[in-house]
Structures are given as C-alpha cells and as structure tokens.
Design an enzyme around this catalytic site. Structure first.
Site, PDB file in Angstrom:
ATOM      1  CG  HIS A 115      -0.186   0.190   2.599  1.00  0.00           C
ATOM      2  ND1 HIS A 115       0.473  -0.930   3.280  1.00  0.00           N
ATOM      3  CD2 HIS A 115       0.095   1.203   3.166  1.00  0.00           C
ATOM      4  CE1 HIS A 115       0.965  -0.348   4.134  1.00  0.00           C
ATOM      5  NE2 HIS A 115       1.013   0.807   4.113  1.00  0.00           N
ATOM      6  CG  HIS A 150      -3.554   0.443   5.106  1.00  0.00           C
ATOM      7  ND1 HIS A 150      -3.239  -0.740   5.397  1.00  0.00           N
ATOM      8  CD2 HIS A 150      -2.566   1.030   5.531  1.00  0.00           C
ATOM      9  CE1 HIS A 150      -1.869  -0.788   5.763  1.00  0.00           C
ATOM     10  NE2 HIS A 150      -1.421   0.634   6.204  1.00  0.00           N
ATOM     11  CG  HIS A 194       4.376   4.761   4.395  1.00  0.00           C
ATOM     12  ND1 HIS A 194       3.786   5.515   5.374  1.00  0.00           N
ATOM     13  CD2 HIS A 194       4.096   3.812   4.314  1.00  0.00           C
ATOM     14  CE1 HIS A 194       2.763   4.698   5.773  1.00  0.00           C
ATOM     15  NE2 HIS A 194       2.968   3.644   4.958  1.00  0.00           N
ATOM     16  CG  HIS A 216       1.677   1.958  12.420  1.00  0.00           C
ATOM     17  ND1 HIS A 216       2.130   2.964  12.555  1.00  0.00           N
ATOM     18  CD2 HIS A 216       1.929   1.328  11.259  1.00  0.00           C
ATOM     19  CE1 HIS A 216       3.070   3.104  11.380  1.00  0.00           C
ATOM     20  NE2 HIS A 216       2.884   2.235  10.778  1.00  0.00           N
ATOM     21  CE1 TYR A 219       5.636   3.931   8.272  1.00  0.00           C
ATOM     22  CE2 TYR A 219       5.490   5.578   9.699  1.00  0.00           C
ATOM     23  CZ  TYR A 219       4.982   4.795   8.949  1.00  0.00           C
ATOM     24  OH  TYR A 219       3.568   4.887   8.876  1.00  0.00           O
ATOM     25  CD  GLU A 236       4.340   0.706   7.071  1.00  0.00           C
ATOM     26  OE1 GLU A 236       3.445   0.833   6.184  1.00  0.00           O
ATOM     27  OE2 GLU A 236       4.266   0.905   8.031  1.00  0.00           O
TER      28      GLU A 236
HETATM   29 FE   LIG Z   1       1.750   2.043   6.033  1.00  0.00          FE
END
Ligand SMILES: [Fe+2]
Ligand code: FES
Lengths: 138, 307
Positions: free
Chosen positions: B153, B199, B214, B246, B255, B265
């Site tokens: 993503h 996501h 990212h 997260h 990251y 990432e």
């Molecule tokens: Fe991400």
C-alpha cells in the site's frame, strides 16, 4: 600480530561549521555531510528529515566557505536558490570551514495548523513536480 | 472488490540517482529487478507477486510519487469505471498499452488531493519469482536483504482527502476501513481497502498537493521486521522510526528512507476488514497513539517529512 588500536575517527583535518542563527558550532570531517556531522556532534541546530535531499526539512543558506553538493530535490532548491547559497544540509559536503544559517525550511506548515484546522484545499508552496501536470479538478 | 478493483498493482516513484535507488529497492528491500525500459525506468517486484512488476523507478530532479495503479478484474471493468470517473468529475487520460513494459492500456485520473491514480486490467504474468506454480516450495533461495514479499500500500498526503476518498469509495468500490476523527467530526486520516487488508491506500489531510508519505512492503513476521531493522543499521540507512506498532491498523512496522528521501515501510500483521465491518475509529486527541502505539507521541517527522 595484533594491529595497534587507533580511534576509528583517526586524527587529522576537520572543518569548523558555524551555524550563526543558532549561535552553535561543530566539527565536520572531510567526506561527511553537513547534516550527518551535526548529528554525530549531538547537535540539533539543523532540522533532520529524510537525510536524502528529498524533503527539504534540512534547508540552510551557506554564507561563506567552499562546498560541493549532491543532487537535491528541485521542489526545495530551485536553480536560482542554489546560486544564492541555499542548499539541503544532508547533501552538502564541506570543503572548508563554513558559515551557515539554518531554519530555512519555511513553507512547511506547523503540525498544529496542519491537523487542527479546516485544511483548506489550496496548494502551499510551489511544487514544480506537481505544476507540470497538475490540472484543475472539476 | 465491490466494483472489480482488485489490488494496488504498481507504483511509480521518482528517484534522484537510479544506481543508489537500486541499492535500496533491490539490494536492501530485496525486490527483484525485472526489467528496464528505453527511458531508463527500472521495474521491480516482491517475489510472491504474480504480475511482472509492481514498483517502477524513474530518475528525476525531484523525488516523490508519479502515480499508483490499481489492477481490475477485466478490461470491461476498466471501461465502465472510466465512464463513471468522468461522470464523477475526474479528468481522465488514456495511456496506451506498452507505455509501461508488458502492461496493457491504463486509465489515469486526477484527484482533489493532487495525486494521480490509474486503473488497468492487463499485465504480463511471469509468476512468483523463483518457485514453480505446481508443488511450489515455501520460498525461493537467493533472495536478498529484507526479502520483501509484496508491494502492499502507500500513504499519501494532500488537501481535501474527503474528495479523493469519495472517488475511491463511491466510484471504485473501496471501503473506509480505519479513520481518525477530530472533535468537530472532521476526518483527517482515511485508510481505504478494496480487499480484506486493513488498507490498500491511505490518506492524511495536508495542505500541499500530491505528496507521498511512504510506500509499504509486506513481511511475514515480527522477526522479519527486526531483521529489517538490523539491516538498516548494518547498512547505515536513514531510519525514521521503529521497529514499533501502529495503533491504526495495528501493524508492526519500521519506517526508513531511500537514498533520495522517499520513505519506505516494511511491516507485518495488523487488522483485517470485511465489507460489513464499520470503520475502526481513532480520535484525533489520541493521534500519537494511533500512529505510534508504543511511544504514544507523534514525532514532527511523521507530519512534515514528505516527498
Ligand atoms: Fe503503511
Ligand atoms: S533531511 Fe530531507 S532534504 Fe535533507
């Protein structure tokens, strides 16, 4: 026979970096970038971002001294700006003592205004990479 | 996949120096170099990806993202979504087959946040790299670096992400999986999915148009994320933050930056989403925890360091 231990950094030449707007100075070894040597000196007189010439956070103006520069994002350093001494500290290799002015990352909105506002749908700053193809959204 | 959009299919990133960039994307992340074109663009992919490529690097004078493309079930889907995008008010550009090597025609469209997106349905399938299609082994030998499994993503920053999210949800059939809401109801982060992943593309509200936060690559385990962190130190790569977790998506992550400042990432784990699930909500007052679950504090870099 074991080699004699010498300090990893070795003795020898270094450049003196003066950051006038913060009233700070630190040493930079030849071959080190302006930003990396600042980090090694445990200073924070230049803002640290991506360390790769992309984000513009470490933007400085070099007031005096010799230096070379690796490629920098045009979004943050346009040609006329480079001629005026603006540079991204993470891409600057000092070749002599330098006098610089930090905190030139101006067009960045502050965190609070960024998240806790109405976030108007306007472009802040000039982003050439967008300009070329940015069309108006109906 | 309500409207036939399957997954993120490719992302084209601008880099300042191609050979330096390849040390990052190929040697460190462990993507497979698949091809190069006459313009000098380099095509790569994670080893499990069946299509020929998912990451395209282009040398340019400013880093950032050119576009991200989503693969659709069929050319018919691309046609009907093209019409719907125009109807919705997007400007649409038809990119002929072959403009990206071994990729069919693409429909490119703009968005209020200033990003460019693409839909396509045809791309050469070279199969997973290094293992067969029949009785496949668990993984191929000869992978390098972090051994990135797939492009997963991207997180994009721009103004009016509500408008961009509308295109994805109303036209392309994505769901809002996770969000961050301010006390007045304003949504400042939208994580959208077209699959059961937490996501497939994510947006954070920001005044400058068209920014990349990212590009993310999937790893299998937390051990792999720690090993990625070791490689970052061993190779003196610019670290942003992590390894950590997260709050949003609950992914375990690190990251770091490519040699010209685009953030990468690698992550593992995290939430899943089905179309009947309500969005997961984080309150903006808890933004620190939403982004960095352990530190519970946002660093300035997360909001300001973009390409
Ligand atoms: Fe991400
Ligand atoms: S730290 Fe990002 S441009 Fe120097």
């Amino acid at each position: 026979m074991r080699e004699k231990l010498t300090p990893a950094t070795g003795a020898g030449q270094y450049f003196q970096i003066m950051v006038v707007n913060r009233g700070e100075k630190y040493r930079c070894r030849p071959g080190q970038s302006l930003l990396a040597s600042m980090e090694l000196a445990n200073s924070s007189c230049i803002n640290i971002g991506c360390r790769g010439g992309g984000c513009g956070v470490c933007k400085v103006r070099i007031l005096s001294g010799e230096y070379s520069c690796k490629r920098m994002s045009k979004t943050h350093i346009a040609e006329d700006q480079a001629e005026a001494g603006f540079a991204l500290a993470c891409r600057v290799m000092p070749l002599s003592d330098l006098t610089v002015e930090s905190d030139h990352c101006s067009e960045r909105p502050h965190r609070n205004t960024q998240f806790y506002s109405d976030s108007p749908a306007t472009t802040v700053g000039n982003n050439p990479s967008n300009n070329k193809s940015q069309r108006k959204f109906k | 996949m309500k409207k036939g959009v399957m997954r993120p299919g490719h992302i084209q990133l601008r880099v300042l120096d191609m050979e330096e960039a390849l040390k990052h994307y190929r040697d460190l992340l462990g993507l497979i170099e698949m091809d190069r074109d006459q313009q000098g663009r380099v095509y790569l992919k994670g080893w499990t990806e069946v299509d020929k490529f998912s990451v395209v690097l282009r040398e340019a004078d400013a880093p950032g993202m050119d576009f991200v493309g989503f693969k659709c079930l069929s050319e018919d889907v691309v046609d009907s979504l093209r019409a719907e995008l125009i109807e919705f008010g997007c400007e649409v550009e038809d990119i002929p087959a072959g403009e990206l090597l071994d990729c069919g025609r693409r429909v490119r469209f703009n968005s209020p946040s200033g990003h460019y997106f693409e839909l396509f349905a045809s791309k050469q399938q070279t199969g997973k790299w290094g293992i067969g299609e029949v009785n496949p082994e668990a993984w191929p030998q000869g992978l390098t670096g972090m051994k990135a499994v797939r492009f997963d993503h991207c997180l994009l920053y721009g103004p009016n992400i509500a408008g961009t999210a509308d295109i994805f949800c109303k036209v392309l059939g994505f769901d809002l999986a996770e969000q961050v809401i301010e006390p007045d109801g304003n949504i400042i982060a939208r994580f959208l999915t077209t699959s059961s992943k937490a996501h497939d593309v994510a947006f954070i509200e920001h005044p400058e148009q068209g920014k990349l936060h990212h590009a993310s690559f999937w790893l299998e385990t937390w051990e792999d994320v720690l090993r990625a962190a070791d490689l970052i130190s061993m190779n003196d790569v610019s670290l942003d933050i992590g390894p950590t977790r997260h709050g949003l998506t609950h992914g375990k992550t690190i990251y770091f930056f490519d040699p010209c400042g685009n953030r990468s990432e690698v992550f593992c784990g995290g939430d899943y989403h089905y179309p009947d699930h309500p969005p997961v909500t984080w309150q903006a007052e808890q933004l620190g925890k939403a982004i960095f679950y352990h530190d519970r504090q946002l660093n300035e870099r997360f909001l300001t360091v973009l390409t």
